[in-house]
Design an enzyme around this catalytic site. Structure first.
Site, PDB file in Angstrom:
ATOM      1  N   ASP A  44       0.845  -1.197   0.000  1.00  0.00           N
ATOM      2  CA  ASP A  44       0.000   0.000   0.000  1.00  0.00           C
ATOM      3  C   ASP A  44       0.883   1.250   0.000  1.00  0.00           C
ATOM      4  O   ASP A  44       1.570   1.538   0.971  1.00  0.00           O
ATOM      5  CB  ASP A  44      -0.871  -0.008   1.265  1.00  0.00           C
ATOM      6  CG  ASP A  44      -1.805   1.199   1.319  1.00  0.00           C
ATOM      7  OD1 ASP A  44      -2.968   1.053   0.909  1.00  0.00           O
ATOM      8  OD2 ASP A  44      -1.360   2.277   1.748  1.00  0.00           O
ATOM      9  N   TYR A  49       3.206   9.842  -0.745  1.00  0.00           N
ATOM     10  CA  TYR A  49       4.332   9.291   0.024  1.00  0.00           C
ATOM     11  C   TYR A  49       5.660   9.532  -0.707  1.00  0.00           C
ATOM     12  O   TYR A  49       6.728   9.344  -0.132  1.00  0.00           O
ATOM     13  CB  TYR A  49       4.190   7.772   0.248  1.00  0.00           C
ATOM     14  CG  TYR A  49       2.968   7.306   0.990  1.00  0.00           C
ATOM     15  CD1 TYR A  49       2.100   8.198   1.620  1.00  0.00           C
ATOM     16  CD2 TYR A  49       2.668   5.946   1.079  1.00  0.00           C
ATOM     17  CE1 TYR A  49       0.978   7.727   2.297  1.00  0.00           C
ATOM     18  CE2 TYR A  49       1.553   5.487   1.758  1.00  0.00           C
ATOM     19  CZ  TYR A  49       0.704   6.386   2.350  1.00  0.00           C
ATOM     20  OH  TYR A  49      -0.407   5.909   3.018  1.00  0.00           O
ATOM     21  N   LYS A  74      -2.694   5.861  -4.136  1.00  0.00           N
ATOM     22  CA  LYS A  74      -3.735   6.851  -3.829  1.00  0.00           C
ATOM     23  C   LYS A  74      -3.461   8.155  -4.566  1.00  0.00           C
ATOM     24  O   LYS A  74      -2.300   8.565  -4.676  1.00  0.00           O
ATOM     25  CB  LYS A  74      -3.780   7.128  -2.316  1.00  0.00           C
ATOM     26  CG  LYS A  74      -3.758   5.868  -1.468  1.00  0.00           C
ATOM     27  CD  LYS A  74      -3.818   6.147   0.018  1.00  0.00           C
ATOM     28  CE  LYS A  74      -3.521   4.885   0.805  1.00  0.00           C
ATOM     29  NZ  LYS A  74      -2.100   4.583   0.981  1.00  0.00           N
ATOM     30  N   HIS A 107      -7.201   9.886  -1.742  1.00  0.00           N
ATOM     31  CA  HIS A 107      -6.448   9.853  -0.487  1.00  0.00           C
ATOM     32  C   HIS A 107      -7.104  10.669   0.629  1.00  0.00           C
ATOM     33  O   HIS A 107      -7.017  10.314   1.801  1.00  0.00           O
ATOM     34  CB  HIS A 107      -5.024  10.375  -0.759  1.00  0.00           C
ATOM     35  CG  HIS A 107      -4.015   9.974   0.254  1.00  0.00           C
ATOM     36  ND1 HIS A 107      -2.688   9.855  -0.031  1.00  0.00           N
ATOM     37  CD2 HIS A 107      -4.126   9.662   1.567  1.00  0.00           C
ATOM     38  CE1 HIS A 107      -2.031   9.490   1.062  1.00  0.00           C
ATOM     39  NE2 HIS A 107      -2.885   9.360   2.041  1.00  0.00           N
ATOM     40  N   LEU A 186      -0.994  -0.068  14.386  1.00  0.00           N
ATOM     41  CA  LEU A 186      -0.286  -0.156  15.670  1.00  0.00           C
ATOM     42  C   LEU A 186      -0.259   1.213  16.345  1.00  0.00           C
ATOM     43  O   LEU A 186       0.606   1.495  17.183  1.00  0.00           O
ATOM     44  CB  LEU A 186       1.147  -0.677  15.455  1.00  0.00           C
ATOM     45  CG  LEU A 186       1.248  -2.087  14.858  1.00  0.00           C
ATOM     46  CD1 LEU A 186       2.691  -2.460  14.555  1.00  0.00           C
ATOM     47  CD2 LEU A 186       0.627  -3.116  15.811  1.00  0.00           C
ATOM     48  N   SER A 229       6.583  -1.393   8.649  1.00  0.00           N
ATOM     49  CA  SER A 229       7.816  -1.593   9.412  1.00  0.00           C
ATOM     50  C   SER A 229       8.997  -1.621   8.464  1.00  0.00           C
ATOM     51  O   SER A 229       8.879  -2.070   7.325  1.00  0.00           O
ATOM     52  CB  SER A 229       7.757  -2.913  10.184  1.00  0.00           C
ATOM     53  OG  SER A 229       8.974  -3.092  10.872  1.00  0.00           O
TER      54      SER A 229
HETATM   55  P1  A2P Z   1       9.757  -0.329  12.945  1.00  0.00           P
HETATM   56  O1  A2P Z   1       9.927   0.153  11.523  1.00  0.00           O
HETATM   57  O2  A2P Z   1      10.969  -0.134  13.764  1.00  0.00           O
HETATM   58  O3  A2P Z   1       9.210  -1.729  13.016  1.00  0.00           O
HETATM   59  P2  A2P Z   1       1.737   2.043  12.276  1.00  0.00           P
HETATM   60  O4  A2P Z   1       1.706   1.045  11.141  1.00  0.00           O
HETATM   61  O5  A2P Z   1       0.631   1.875  13.259  1.00  0.00           O
HETATM   62  O6  A2P Z   1       1.834   3.476  11.768  1.00  0.00           O
HETATM   63  O7  A2P Z   1       3.057   1.768  13.124  1.00  0.00           O
HETATM   64  C1  A2P Z   1       4.312   1.854  12.524  1.00  0.00           C
HETATM   65  C2  A2P Z   1       5.332   1.885  13.615  1.00  0.00           C
HETATM   66  O8  A2P Z   1       5.237   0.695  14.388  1.00  0.00           O
HETATM   67  C3  A2P Z   1       6.728   1.954  13.062  1.00  0.00           C
HETATM   68  O9  A2P Z   1       7.413   2.919  13.810  1.00  0.00           O
HETATM   69  C4  A2P Z   1       7.296   0.560  13.320  1.00  0.00           C
HETATM   70  O10 A2P Z   1       8.683   0.639  13.638  1.00  0.00           O
HETATM   71  C5  A2P Z   1       6.508   0.084  14.503  1.00  0.00           C
HETATM   72  N1  A2P Z   1       6.317  -1.375  14.445  1.00  0.00           N
HETATM   73  C6  A2P Z   1       5.955  -2.121  13.392  1.00  0.00           C
HETATM   74  N2  A2P Z   1       5.865  -3.409  13.720  1.00  0.00           N
HETATM   75  C7  A2P Z   1       6.184  -3.503  15.031  1.00  0.00           C
HETATM   76  C8  A2P Z   1       6.253  -4.576  15.950  1.00  0.00           C
HETATM   77  N3  A2P Z   1       6.009  -5.817  15.555  1.00  0.00           N
HETATM   78  N4  A2P Z   1       6.594  -4.279  17.217  1.00  0.00           N
HETATM   79  C9  A2P Z   1       6.865  -3.031  17.600  1.00  0.00           C
HETATM   80  N5  A2P Z   1       6.805  -1.963  16.787  1.00  0.00           N
HETATM   81  C10 A2P Z   1       6.460  -2.190  15.499  1.00  0.00           C
END
Ligand code: A2P
Length: 282
Positions: A44, A49, A74, A107, A186, A229
């Site tokens: 996505d 972006y 988007k 978007h 997250l 991530s």
């Molecule tokens: P990182 O790139 O170090 O994994 P969202 O999708 O809600 O916006 O959240 C994205 C954030 O969550 C990123 O900063 C990512 O950092 C972090 N994140 C992604 N997966 C995990 C995980 N399994 N545990 C902890 N933090 C995570």
């Protein structure tokens, strides 16, 4: 991988890899390559972006057949209005190096939404995009625009996580037959969420990570989930969600974390102008 059937009959993988704010300095390329190697098949991105070209390169270099992938992008508000939107869609395809997109979204719900939507409908009719949808529409903004669309959107991609469960919007979208896709599933990696005592307690019991409990909760709530991530361990563990199930009791407890407050309010005065100034696509 679990899939959902959209209201146009197309299917969408329930879990996707998001790349919002991932820099186009090789980081996006590496994250998408890692995600594809790990087994994600849904990516996505968005014109705003400014990393569509790296996403496209990662897809190409992965060697995965195009028909096995689901790619979303988007249209940015700078390109709203019918004429500009027709060009904007082609610009996304050119940057991604793709012949078609699986899903293309408006978007943001501002400016000439209806003209932009007509361009998406035309792109779908021409085969440039398979499904079309919107993002960041509240029930009020939906009522303001969607009754004037010839085609109902398939998807509304909005902020969604245990602290912001969008109850009103979800009930509304369910009635309309529209899939909710979750951005920031997250809570943008919010510590208060990832270390919340209830989530930690459930994670310990299921021998899973807190993030896996959160993402699994969202899938069981019937949402598509777009998780971001750049960390290889997180990329792998965020995909390992399909070999366990949260009990009804745990789902109920997690529903209790809702604060009904998000990080962003699409109806906030000045939001359109703020976004237009902040993100420029050309
Ligand atoms: P990182 O790139 O170090 O994994 P969202 O999708 O809600 O916006 O959240 C994205 C954030 O969550 C990123 O900063 C990512 O950092 C972090 N994140 C992604 N997966 C995990 C995980 N399994 N545990 C902890 N933090 C995570």
């Amino acid at each position: 991988m679990k899939t959902y059937i959209l209201n146009d009959g197309n299917s969408i993988p329930a879990l996707g890899c998001g790349v919002f704010e991932v820099p186009a300095d090789g980081t996006t390329y590496r994250a998408v390559r890692m995600a594809l190697d790990a087994g994600y098949r849904h990516i996505d991105t968005a014109a705003a972006y400014n990393n569509e070209a790296e996403v496209g390169r990662a897809i190409k270099d992965s060697g995965i057949p195009r028909e096995d992938l689901f790619v979303t992008s988007k249209l940015w508000i700078q390109d709203y209005g019918y004429e500009k939107a027709c060009l904007g869609i082609r610009a996304s395809l050119a940057k991604l190096g793709l012949d078609y997109l699986d899903l293309y979204l408006l978007h943001q719900p501002y400016y000439d939404v209806q003209g932009a939507w007509r361009a998406l409908e035309k792109a779908r009719d021409e085969g440039l995009v398979r499904s079309i949808g919107v993002s960041n529409f509240t029930p009020r903004l939906w009522q303001e625009h969607i009754p004037y669309f010839a085609t109902k959107p398939c998807v509304n991609q909005v902020e969604f996580h245990p602290f912001f469960q969008q109850r009103e919007l979800r009930a509304f979208l369910e009635r309309e037959g529209v899939l909710l896709a979750a951005w920031s599933p997250l809570g943008h990696g919010m510590k208060e969420l990832l270390t919340h005592p209830l989530i930690r307690e459930i994670a310990t019991r299921y021998q899973r990570e807190p993030a896996q409990i959160i993402l699994r909760f969202e899938l069981q709530e019937g949402c598509a989930v777009l998780v971001k991530s750049t960390n290889p361990a997180h990329i792998a563990s965020n995909l390992a969600l399909f070999d366990f199930e949260l009990s009804d009791e745990d789902m109920k407890a997690l529903r209790g974390l809702d604060t009904n407050r998000g990080m962003r309010d699409p109806e906030e005065p000045g939001r359109a102008e703020y976004l237009l100034a902040k993100y420029r696509v050309h």
